[in-house]
Design an enzyme around this catalytic site. Structure first.
Site, PDB file in Angstrom:
ATOM      1  N   ASN A 578       0.832  -1.206   0.000  1.00  0.00           N
ATOM      2  CA  ASN A 578       0.000   0.000   0.000  1.00  0.00           C
ATOM      3  C   ASN A 578       0.865   1.255   0.000  1.00  0.00           C
ATOM      4  OD1 ASN A 578       0.903  -0.536   2.672  1.00  0.00           O
ATOM      5  ND2 ASN A 578      -0.609   0.905   3.447  1.00  0.00           N
ATOM      6  N   CYS A 580       2.053   2.901   2.433  1.00  0.00           N
ATOM      7  CA  CYS A 580       3.095   2.947   3.468  1.00  0.00           C
ATOM      8  C   CYS A 580       3.814   1.620   3.639  1.00  0.00           C
ATOM      9  CB  CYS A 580       2.497   3.389   4.800  1.00  0.00           C
ATOM     10  SG  CYS A 580       1.615   4.946   4.692  1.00  0.00           S
ATOM     11  N   GLU A 582       3.025  -1.404   4.550  1.00  0.00           N
ATOM     12  CA  GLU A 582       2.797  -2.380   5.612  1.00  0.00           C
ATOM     13  C   GLU A 582       1.678  -3.362   5.304  1.00  0.00           C
ATOM     14  OE1 GLU A 582      -0.187   0.810   6.827  1.00  0.00           O
ATOM     15  OE2 GLU A 582       1.646   0.609   5.678  1.00  0.00           O
TER      16      GLU A 582
END
Length: 935
Positions: A578, A580, A582
């Protein structure tokens, strides 16, 4: 406006006419609604050009007359002036007054940050000299002038005693803070006829300036802000004691106002409001630091025509009620949810805090999509990006299926322009859709590194080249296979293809990918595939690392680790992470993966037993059980902007429970981040987080039923996330990560076999950039950036001080004004401050002082337990090609699924050398890389 003070020039003033200096056009700034309080308390217009003149004079004083004619100096003056103006307007976005001394403080700070330390030093000395002269010239018999305030059109004398009483209430229960000092700091910023609300705000700003000397002033500033918030929300000057009696009434009034304004779901009024009101704990308002409360005030509390209608405990209860709407005993569950939120034991992600209980409850954090290889699919994906971003979703787009530049298009008998032009449209869409003004739209594009457009994809963030093929506002990430890393290791060749010629590679991983890829290479060698390119794997790897260093992108993520360890292999393929890095969930043309996030506050679960700090397993288990229920509720309550997102989320029900405050825990434990003890704590804390999360999901499955795609999953086969480490070892060899644990995983396997799982995925460690600010802890798993620094975000600029360090230095009688000055000069680093013991320097080493290998080793300990991934920033003080090569190879070898930002020191960093000869100045080469779209 009184010009900022400048030191006398070292040349004939008669030959140095500053009026000949032509202010650059960037300094012709608009009217920001600011006014300046001069030292005689007169009010003057804010004129940025006078700042430019003062800075120019400062350079003249140090560098001489010739500096005026230097293009470099002119550009630097323009940049410094813009920086000062930006800092002032961020602090007072709605306009207001600023004291001349504040402007000069900002000039001093800007000079220091820019590396112009000689100029800054002369500037400081000149200010001090003239302050002494003014003090000596001021007649002692001069009494302070009588000031008046404007109270809604009524002019009356300023009641100093009332404001001092307000300061005293704000200081209650805090050590080393002084109400009179706050008032004394406020007085110079007052002027005759000042609006009463502006005086109250001046108290907040005065307390804020004292934070660097004493961290508890952050709580004083928060409480003064809280007083202003109560006045705004209720129209009455309520004290903390008043709120113990009034909160319940205020709560019901705010809900009614929110529903009437068509902001809140009218079903909230169907709750037993008196019962919920009695559960509100007014004393929890006192937990906030200034940064946390100001962030909530600016961006989270609901407002009607600019007036806030929520107080902190009302806000947390509103969020809790929104998450309990579908509960059978919804009041009991709302109170349970409220307790973990308001105690700061757990915090939901930003979209949930924004929208829970509202008429548009878009509560999910992350959306992952796969873009199909046709014009309709491409523009449908861009449209879906806009819809998902509108309500605060962060996006990860998989662009690998889209054919490369030069590929034939059968429908038109033309040739494709490839991926890059479409990414330009994605970039501009993210800029245009700014999530209702609350924060910027954000997206990350992923591309597998066998794609023929990959080399141009690497250059998307460059500042040179054809702007039509650049995307400066979006993020990019490389989706890298084990086969490529093995080719890098063996110095082999690598072949780039157009996906239209190798359509199955997109959905393959591990051994199946390697077999198919090599077969396609053979076909290309035989001439059966015309459009391809062969490059050296090491050459491509070097270019990836070079672009990562130069532009911060693309991030490096590992396809095979994500898929080989995925519990959902039977239901699809993970094609990207995604925004970020994670989240690792399956995507396809038919399914948009969705993840709902929240984070446990680790320091809130530390207890001291027999003089030793340790995690309280019982409390952690209780918190996680409640948190997982809240996250699971999001899935059913959520507003879905697209059908594909709704279908995928209801089918698989993934959530992402994370952690924050890791560094704060190490400080309490007395442990350095760069130590085996820190690795052990990373291991144990992640094991507990994951074990209790998986256990809670199983308990929910027993109560509510299994997620619909459970059959065939690794969960159903009795293979839990730590067990999947063996699958990676089979393909890679020894990862250098011990698989041992301390909890009863066998019992958990049996439990899951009996009742199933409610959620396909449970754990993901997000950056927590904003919610960590709210709670007042260090972000996520991050090391301390600096021990004293100024943080900038959409709410303004905030002084951040490492309170744990201050406590230790106080115990050694080392915390004084000189220590504050030293920390400011050395950019928050202790390394060059000789009087600080080496043990403390080691424990409070800042991010760039820690060898980044320690961050990877700690992440590897966590990753073995986690069913998704973690946002892992890497800090490299003096990057070289060989160092980055070793670092990212180590990340792959240790089995990490993803990495996030590479943070490096900028070329302009000042070399303030410490004992070891290492540069101590910290200037990040990437502008504010904290991700706020997820948390």
């Amino acid at each position: 406006m009184e010009a900022a003070a400048v030191p006398p020039a070292r040349h004939d003033p008669n030959t140095a006419e500053i009026g000949t200096f032509s202010t650059p056009s960037p300094l012709r700034l608009p009217d920001y609604g600011l006014e300046v309080i001069r030292r005689n308390r007169a009010i003057a217009a804010f004129q940025p050009e006078k700042i430019a003149i003062a800075i120019t004079k400062a350079f003249l004083a140090v560098e001489g007359q010739h500096s005026v004619n230097s293009a470099r100096i002119r550009e630097q003056v323009a940049q410094l002036t813009a920086s000062v103006v930006d800092a002032l307007t961020r602090r007072l976005p709605g306009g207001g007054t600023v004291h001349i001394e504040d402007i000069q403080d900002q000039v001093e700070l800007a000079l220091m940050r820019s590396g112009a330390h000689d100029v800054a030093r002369a500037y400081v000395l000149y200010r001090e000299k003239h302050a002494e002269q003014r003090a000596a010239q001021q007649p002692l018999e001069n009494a302070a002038p009588i000031l008046h305030v404007d109270d809604g059109g009524h002019r009356r004398p300023l009641d100093s005693s009332a404001f001092i009483a307000l300061c005293r209430e704000a200081c209650t229960g805090l050590s080393d803070v002084d109400a009179e000092r706050v008032w004394a700091q406020t007085l110079p910023n007052l002027y005759d006829g000042m609006p009463l609300a502006a005086v109250r705000q001046a108290l907040v700003l005065a307390a804020r300036t004292l934070i660097e000397a004493e961290p508890d002033y952050a709580k004083v500033a928060a409480r003064l802000l809280l007083s202003n918030l109560r006045q705004e929300a209720t129209g009455q000057p309520l004290t903390q004691a008043d709120m113990a009696e009034r909160y319940a009434d205020c709560f019901a009034e705010f809900l009614a106002a929110g529903v009437a304004a068509e902001l809140l779901d009218k079903r909230l009024l169907e709750f037993d409001l008196p019962r919920l009101g009695r559960a509100l704990q007014a004393e929890r308002d006192l937990q906030f630091d200034y940064l946390g409360l100001q962030t909530l005030y600016d961006r989270y509390f609901l407002n009607v025509e600019g007036r806030r209608i929520e107080l902190p405990q009302c806000f947390f209860m509103r969020v809790a009620m929104g998450l309990a709407l579908n509960e059978i005993d919804r009041e009991t569950k709302a109170i349970e949810f409220y307790q973990v939120l308001s105690s700061f034991d757990f915090m939901c992600s930003t979209p949930t805090l924004f929208n829970s209980g509202t008429r548009h409850p878009q509560l999910s954090s992350c959306y992952l999509t796969t873009v199909s290889d046709d014009l309709d699919g491409i523009y449908q994906s861009i449209k879906e990006n806009a819809l998902l971003q509108k309500y605060a979703g962060g996006l990860g787009n998989d662009w690998t299926p889209v054919r490369a530049l030069g590929s034939r298009i059968k429908g038109t008998n033309g040739h494709s322009q490839g991926v890059i032009p479409f990414l330009k449209v994605v970039n501009d869409t993210a800029v245009a859709v700014n999530q209702g003004g609350k924060r910027k739209g954000a997206v990350c594009a992923y591309l597998e590194n066998w794609h023929l457009d990959f080399e141009e994809f690497l250059e998307l963030r460059k500042n040179t080249g054809d702007e039509r093929r650049r995307a400066h506002d979006m993020n990019t990430a490389a989706w890298v296979s084990d086969l490529f890393m093995q080719r890098v290791r063996s110095n082999g060749d690598w072949t780039l293809f157009s996906p239209v010629d190798v359509p199955d590679l997109h959905d393959l991983y591990g051994g199946a990918f390697a077999e198919a890829y090599q077969a396609y290479e053979a076909k290309a060698e035989r001439g059966e595939i015309k459009l391809y390119k062969r490059v050296g794997a090491v050459q491509l790897w070097r270019k990836m690392l070079t672009m990562l260093f130069e532009t911060g992108h693309p991030w490096i993520t590992f396809k095979d680790a994500c898929n080989l360890r995925s519990p959902q292999q039977h239901a699809g393929v993970i094609h990207s992470s995604n925004l970020c890095t994670e989240i690792t969930l399956n995507t396809s043309a038919d399914e948009t993966a969705v993840c709902n996030l929240g984070s446990v506050n680790l320091p809130a679960h530390l207890v001291e037993r027999d003089g030793v700090w340790q995690l309280d397993a019982d409390k952690l288990q209780r918190t996680i059980a409640t948190a997982m229920r809240m996250l699971d509720n999001v899935i059913d309550i959520n507003f879905y902007a697209t059908v594909k997102a709704r279908n995928a989320n209801l089918r698989h029900r993934p959530v992402g429970l994370g952690m924050m405050g890791f560094s704060d825990c190490l400080h309490k434990l007395g442990v350095s981040y760069a130590s085996p003890e820190a690795l052990e704590f990373a291991d144990r804390s992640a094991e507990m987080l994951c074990y209790y999360a998986y256990r809670a999901s199983a308990d929910l499955a027993e109560q509510r039923g299994r997620y619909s795609s459970f059959v065939g999953s690794l969960w159903q086969q009795g293979v839990l996330p730590p067990d999947t480490l063996a699958r990676l070892i089979e393909t890679r060899g020894d990862l250098g990560v011990a698989a041992s644990g301390q909890l009863d995983w066998h019992a958990l396997r049996e439990r899951i076999a009996q009742v199933g799982m409610r959620n396909s995925n449970c754990v993901a460690i997000a950056p927590t950039a904003t919610i960590a600010n709210i709670v007042g802890v260090s972000a996520s798993i991050e090391p301390v950036y600096q021990n004293l620094y100024v943080k900038s975000n959409l709410s303004g600029e905030f002084t951040v001080v490492n309170a744990a360090l201050v406590r230790e230095l106080k115990a050694l009688d080392l915390w004084d004004a000189v220590m504050v000055a030293d920390l400011k000069y050395f950019d928050g680093s202790l390394a060059a401050i000789e009087r600080v013991p080496e043990t403390i320097k080691a424990r409070y080493a800042t991010a760039f002082e820690i060898e980044p290998e320690w961050l990877i080793e700690a992440a590897a300990r966590r990753q073995k337990w986690i069913d998704q991934s973690q946002s892992l920033n890497l800090y490299v003080a003096a990057p070289t090609g060989s160092k980055l090569d070793r670092l990212y190879r180590l990340a792959w070898q240790r089995g990490l699924k993803t990495t996030y930002y590479l943070r490096t020191l900028g070329a302009t960093a000042m070399e303030k050398t410490g004992d070891g000869g290492e540069p101590a100045a910290k200037v990040c080469s990437i502008t504010d890389p904290d991700c706020e779209a997820c948390q």
